[in-house]
Design a protein around this motif. Sequence first.
Motif, PDB file in Angstrom:
ATOM      1  N   GLU A  21      44.017  31.768  52.843  1.00  0.00           N
ATOM      2  CA  GLU A  21      44.359  30.579  52.061  1.00  0.00           C
ATOM      3  C   GLU A  21      43.337  30.340  50.953  1.00  0.00           C
ATOM      4  O   GLU A  21      43.694  30.018  49.810  1.00  0.00           O
ATOM      5  CB  GLU A  21      44.435  29.362  52.982  1.00  0.00           C
ATOM      6  CG  GLU A  21      44.877  28.091  52.275  1.00  0.00           C
ATOM      7  CD  GLU A  21      44.969  26.907  53.220  1.00  0.00           C
ATOM      8  OE1 GLU A  21      45.191  25.781  52.733  1.00  0.00           O
ATOM      9  OE2 GLU A  21      44.813  27.114  54.439  1.00  0.00           O
ATOM     10  N   ALA A  22      42.052  30.518  51.290  1.00  0.00           N
ATOM     11  CA  ALA A  22      41.003  30.337  50.290  1.00  0.00           C
ATOM     12  C   ALA A  22      41.121  31.380  49.186  1.00  0.00           C
ATOM     13  O   ALA A  22      40.974  31.068  47.995  1.00  0.00           O
ATOM     14  CB  ALA A  22      39.632  30.424  50.959  1.00  0.00           C
ATOM     15  N   ARG A  23      41.404  32.624  49.573  1.00  0.00           N
ATOM     16  CA  ARG A  23      41.557  33.682  48.567  1.00  0.00           C
ATOM     17  C   ARG A  23      42.722  33.386  47.629  1.00  0.00           C
ATOM     18  O   ARG A  23      42.634  33.601  46.412  1.00  0.00           O
ATOM     19  CB  ARG A  23      41.775  35.031  49.267  1.00  0.00           C
ATOM     20  CG  ARG A  23      41.744  36.229  48.325  1.00  0.00           C
ATOM     21  CD  ARG A  23      42.125  37.500  49.056  1.00  0.00           C
ATOM     22  NE  ARG A  23      43.563  37.565  49.292  1.00  0.00           N
ATOM     23  CZ  ARG A  23      44.143  38.470  50.084  1.00  0.00           C
ATOM     24  NH1 ARG A  23      43.402  39.348  50.748  1.00  0.00           N
ATOM     25  NH2 ARG A  23      45.453  38.483  50.231  1.00  0.00           N
ATOM     26  N   LYS A  24      43.801  32.890  48.196  1.00  0.00           N
ATOM     27  CA  LYS A  24      44.978  32.589  47.380  1.00  0.00           C
ATOM     28  C   LYS A  24      44.695  31.471  46.383  1.00  0.00           C
ATOM     29  O   LYS A  24      45.204  31.481  45.251  1.00  0.00           O
ATOM     30  CB  LYS A  24      46.144  32.208  48.292  1.00  0.00           C
ATOM     31  CG  LYS A  24      47.471  32.072  47.569  1.00  0.00           C
ATOM     32  CD  LYS A  24      48.606  31.832  48.546  1.00  0.00           C
ATOM     33  CE  LYS A  24      49.940  31.737  47.812  1.00  0.00           C
ATOM     34  NZ  LYS A  24      51.069  31.522  48.765  1.00  0.00           N
ATOM     35  N   LYS A  25      43.874  30.504  46.780  1.00  0.00           N
ATOM     36  CA  LYS A  25      43.542  29.410  45.874  1.00  0.00           C
ATOM     37  C   LYS A  25      42.641  29.882  44.739  1.00  0.00           C
ATOM     38  O   LYS A  25      42.759  29.427  43.598  1.00  0.00           O
ATOM     39  CB  LYS A  25      42.858  28.284  46.651  1.00  0.00           C
ATOM     40  CG  LYS A  25      43.804  27.520  47.578  1.00  0.00           C
ATOM     41  CD  LYS A  25      43.074  26.413  48.311  1.00  0.00           C
ATOM     42  CE  LYS A  25      44.038  25.628  49.197  1.00  0.00           C
ATOM     43  NZ  LYS A  25      43.341  24.546  49.947  1.00  0.00           N
ATOM     44  N   TRP A  55      42.208  33.200  43.716  1.00  0.00           N
ATOM     45  CA  TRP A  55      42.882  34.255  42.946  1.00  0.00           C
ATOM     46  C   TRP A  55      44.389  34.191  43.202  1.00  0.00           C
ATOM     47  O   TRP A  55      44.953  35.049  43.897  1.00  0.00           O
ATOM     48  CB  TRP A  55      42.359  35.633  43.344  1.00  0.00           C
ATOM     49  CG  TRP A  55      40.953  35.906  42.910  1.00  0.00           C
ATOM     50  CD1 TRP A  55      40.527  36.233  41.666  1.00  0.00           C
ATOM     51  CD2 TRP A  55      39.786  35.890  43.745  1.00  0.00           C
ATOM     52  NE1 TRP A  55      39.166  36.422  41.658  1.00  0.00           N
ATOM     53  CE2 TRP A  55      38.679  36.215  42.925  1.00  0.00           C
ATOM     54  CE3 TRP A  55      39.559  35.629  45.097  1.00  0.00           C
ATOM     55  CZ2 TRP A  55      37.383  36.287  43.409  1.00  0.00           C
ATOM     56  CZ3 TRP A  55      38.266  35.698  45.585  1.00  0.00           C
ATOM     57  CH2 TRP A  55      37.196  36.017  44.744  1.00  0.00           C
ATOM     58  N   PRO A  56      45.077  33.207  42.674  1.00  0.00           N
ATOM     59  CA  PRO A  56      46.515  33.056  42.956  1.00  0.00           C
ATOM     60  C   PRO A  56      47.357  34.195  42.403  1.00  0.00           C
ATOM     61  O   PRO A  56      48.470  34.430  42.880  1.00  0.00           O
ATOM     62  CB  PRO A  56      46.862  31.724  42.278  1.00  0.00           C
ATOM     63  CG  PRO A  56      45.815  31.539  41.226  1.00  0.00           C
ATOM     64  CD  PRO A  56      44.573  32.143  41.796  1.00  0.00           C
ATOM     65  N   GLU A  57      46.849  34.910  41.413  1.00  0.00           N
ATOM     66  CA  GLU A  57      47.635  35.973  40.785  1.00  0.00           C
ATOM     67  C   GLU A  57      47.554  37.301  41.536  1.00  0.00           C
ATOM     68  O   GLU A  57      48.304  38.239  41.251  1.00  0.00           O
ATOM     69  CB  GLU A  57      47.162  36.181  39.339  1.00  0.00           C
ATOM     70  CG  GLU A  57      45.821  36.876  39.172  1.00  0.00           C
ATOM     71  CD  GLU A  57      44.611  35.971  39.432  1.00  0.00           C
ATOM     72  OE1 GLU A  57      43.475  36.449  39.270  1.00  0.00           O
ATOM     73  OE2 GLU A  57      44.824  34.787  39.789  1.00  0.00           O
ATOM     74  N   ILE A  58      46.655  37.400  42.514  1.00  0.00           N
ATOM     75  CA  ILE A  58      46.460  38.666  43.225  1.00  0.00           C
ATOM     76  C   ILE A  58      47.443  38.779  44.386  1.00  0.00           C
ATOM     77  O   ILE A  58      47.625  37.840  45.166  1.00  0.00           O
ATOM     78  CB  ILE A  58      45.012  38.776  43.735  1.00  0.00           C
ATOM     79  CG1 ILE A  58      44.062  38.975  42.554  1.00  0.00           C
ATOM     80  CG2 ILE A  58      44.869  39.928  44.721  1.00  0.00           C
ATOM     81  CD1 ILE A  58      42.615  39.128  42.956  1.00  0.00           C
ATOM     82  N   THR A  59      48.063  39.952  44.502  1.00  0.00           N
ATOM     83  CA  THR A  59      48.979  40.232  45.609  1.00  0.00           C
ATOM     84  C   THR A  59      48.335  41.228  46.565  1.00  0.00           C
ATOM     85  O   THR A  59      47.373  41.920  46.214  1.00  0.00           O
ATOM     86  CB  THR A  59      50.303  40.814  45.088  1.00  0.00           C
ATOM     87  OG1 THR A  59      50.039  42.077  44.452  1.00  0.00           O
ATOM     88  CG2 THR A  59      50.954  39.867  44.093  1.00  0.00           C
ATOM     89  N   THR A  60      48.884  41.321  47.759  1.00  0.00           N
ATOM     90  CA  THR A  60      48.347  42.236  48.772  1.00  0.00           C
ATOM     91  C   THR A  60      48.399  43.679  48.295  1.00  0.00           C
ATOM     92  O   THR A  60      47.517  44.490  48.614  1.00  0.00           O
ATOM     93  CB  THR A  60      49.133  42.085  50.085  1.00  0.00           C
ATOM     94  OG1 THR A  60      49.082  40.719  50.511  1.00  0.00           O
ATOM     95  CG2 THR A  60      48.553  42.973  51.176  1.00  0.00           C
ATOM     96  N   GLU A  61      49.422  44.028  47.518  1.00  0.00           N
ATOM     97  CA  GLU A  61      49.580  45.402  47.036  1.00  0.00           C
ATOM     98  C   GLU A  61      48.432  45.826  46.123  1.00  0.00           C
ATOM     99  O   GLU A  61      48.176  47.021  45.950  1.00  0.00           O
ATOM    100  CB  GLU A  61      50.909  45.553  46.288  1.00  0.00           C
ATOM    101  CG  GLU A  61      52.147  45.487  47.168  1.00  0.00           C
ATOM    102  CD  GLU A  61      52.465  44.083  47.649  1.00  0.00           C
ATOM    103  OE1 GLU A  61      53.202  43.953  48.644  1.00  0.00           O
ATOM    104  OE2 GLU A  61      51.962  43.119  47.025  1.00  0.00           O
ATOM    105  N   MET A  62      47.732  44.866  45.550  1.00  0.00           N
ATOM    106  CA  MET A  62      46.627  45.179  44.651  1.00  0.00           C
ATOM    107  C   MET A  62      45.321  45.416  45.402  1.00  0.00           C
ATOM    108  O   MET A  62      44.327  45.852  44.813  1.00  0.00           O
ATOM    109  CB  MET A  62      46.441  44.030  43.648  1.00  0.00           C
ATOM    110  CG  MET A  62      47.658  43.773  42.774  1.00  0.00           C
ATOM    111  SD  MET A  62      47.562  42.196  41.885  1.00  0.00           S
ATOM    112  CE  MET A  62      46.148  42.474  40.826  1.00  0.00           C
TER     113      MET A  62
END
Length: 203
Positions: A13-17, A19-26
């Motif tokens: 959740e913290a990572r998503k906040k 870096w919201p543009e980053i996906t798991t595939e990256m």
Amino acid sequence: MAKTRSILARQLEARKKIWPEITTEMLWDRRERDGFVTMPRAMPLIMNIMDGLSDKGFPVSQTYLELWCRLYDELFLTLNRQDEMAFFAGFTGQRALRTWKDRVTRLANLGFIDVKSGPTGPLSYAVFFNPYHVIRKFYLKGKVPEDQYRALEIRANEIGASDLDDIDDQGNLIVEDEVPPPPKAPASGQPVRRRIRPVAKAK
């Protein structure tokens, strides 16, 4: 396990906040990708201590790490691609293989690995010992700086590694006595067989 999942969920959740543009595939997720190896979390500090134990100007940790990245759980390695191993460890030029062999020999002399001869010469096979044990023994001999050893103790405690406690103050490996399993009770309804000693006849 529930606590671990809770920590993971909070981290995601913290990572998503942030870096919201980053996906798991990256990202490089070991659960989704292949090519990973088991690595102790204290390895960076272990490598620093290794280099301090080796002679000045002859670091061994990069060679150790390259070999470790080829290991499976049996901790045994066939050294049959030595030119490649030397290159991956960072050695190039005409003396690359000679330098690599020197570092492997130093690792063996320090006790982090043991080597045996075979089809590729004196360094054909290697087995890897527990590096915590090796460092603990050197510390007892006064060859590991106090600050490095204390840092390793604290880090090991943080990650739940009790390997340093396997070596006593005399440098001996503590081996727990194996307790034989209790005899199985007979299944219900089965007669219990007893061996009866013959009674000696009176003379």
